[in-house]
Design an enzyme around this catalytic site. Structure first.
Site, short mmCIF file in Angstrom:
data_model
loop_
_atom_site.label_atom_id
_atom_site.label_comp_id
_atom_site.label_asym_id
_atom_site.label_seq_id
_atom_site.Cartn_x
_atom_site.Cartn_y
_atom_site.Cartn_z
N GLY A 88 0.85 -1.18 0.00
CA GLY A 88 0.00 0.00 0.00
C GLY A 88 0.89 1.23 0.00
N SER A 121 5.91 -5.13 -0.88
CA SER A 121 5.81 -3.75 -1.33
C SER A 121 6.11 -2.80 -0.16
CB SER A 121 4.42 -3.50 -1.94
OG SER A 121 4.36 -2.25 -2.57
N ALA A 122 5.12 -2.08 0.35
CA ALA A 122 5.36 -1.19 1.50
C ALA A 122 5.88 -1.97 2.70
CB ALA A 122 4.07 -0.46 1.87
N HIS A 158 9.18 -3.18 -6.68
CA HIS A 158 8.54 -2.85 -7.96
C HIS A 158 9.54 -2.24 -8.94
CE1 HIS A 158 4.57 -3.50 -6.16
NE2 HIS A 158 4.91 -2.71 -5.18
N GLU A 193 9.31 -7.11 -10.07
CA GLU A 193 8.06 -7.76 -9.71
C GLU A 193 8.27 -9.27 -9.60
OE1 GLU A 193 6.56 -5.13 -8.71
OE2 GLU A 193 4.67 -5.35 -9.79
#
Length: 242
Positions: A88, A121-122, A158, A193
């Site tokens: 997020g 991710s985050a 990413h 990714e």
């Protein structure tokens, strides 16, 4: 210390949240005899936190509960079998980890009790010393607060080095090179990714479901593509074995 740091949570070719890394995640949970996952979804801004927990539970086959369901989030961390931190917005996530007083409890759970940490991710970003190499906009406080520092190098999830037609702004490589120029003592691991880093004790492993490599950015050094974690192991000799 057990860490799984994933660049992203979903891919188009693998169904389910963390579906592309499901085997690795489930193997870790089975080895640590995890019965319930504690999910920290603070990075999720425009979706329901309980729905995110349900998605994770259905994908992995392990009961998952969001930390917001507990009256005392610190106590939830102290009792957790496994800590998962969702993707997020990294700025919002790091802000709330500090506001709720969870930074030290998470550090102690992972380092002292050996609680598995899985972040994508985050959640991958906040496992590093700071969130300065996130791709996210500072939608809340722009203060750069320390992150969890579980992994000693900066990570850029990413990561994308493709050339976009008509784009006249800086490329990702240029942005990361700028970071390294201002911070010449620091290194940045660029994860594409569907790739991850797995840290178990003193062992560092890299894996990509698509068979792609990763890059390490450091000021004054040639950027190279790497297929295994040997360079990372050389850069992280002080990862503690717990």
């Amino acid at each position: 210390m057990e860490l799984l740091l994933l660049s992203n949570g979903k891919t188009t070719e693998h169904p389910g949240l963390l579906g592309w890394a499901r085997d690795r995640v489930q193997t870790l949970l089975a080895r640590k005899q995890v019965k319930r996952i504690l999910l920290i979804p603070y990075a999720v801004i425009r979706s329901d936190w309980d729905a995110r927990a349900q998605d994770l539970s259905e994908s992995l086959g392990v009961e998952t509960i969001s930390i917001h369901q507990f009256d005392d989030p610190v106590a939830a961390i102290n009792q957790a079998d496994a800590i998962f931190i969702s993707g997020g917005n990294t700025w919002r996530l790091n802000q709330l980890l500090h506001e709720y007083g969870l930074v030290v409890p998470i550090q102690r759970a992972v380092r002292e009790r050996g609680v598995p940490y899985v972040g994508w991710s985050a959640g991958c970003n906040v496992a590093t010393p700071s969130i300065r190499t996130t791709n996210d906009m500072p939608v809340c406080s722009a203060a750069v607060l320390p992150a969890l520092g579980l992994f000693p190098l900066q990570i850029n999830p990413h990561y994308l080095d493709a050339s976009i037609s008509g784009h006249m702004g800086e490329t990702r490589d240029e942005r990361l090179a700028e970071f390294c120029a201002i911070n010449p003592s620091e290194s940045v691991v660029a994860l594409r990714e569907a790739s991850l880093l797995q840290i178990s004790g003193e062992t560092v492993e890299y894996w990509s479901v698509r068979g792609e490599g990763f890059k390490i950015f450091k000021h004054g050094e040639t950027i190279q593509e790497h297929e295994d974690a040997a360079p990372l192991a050389a850069l992280t000799p002080f990862i503690p074995k717990l």
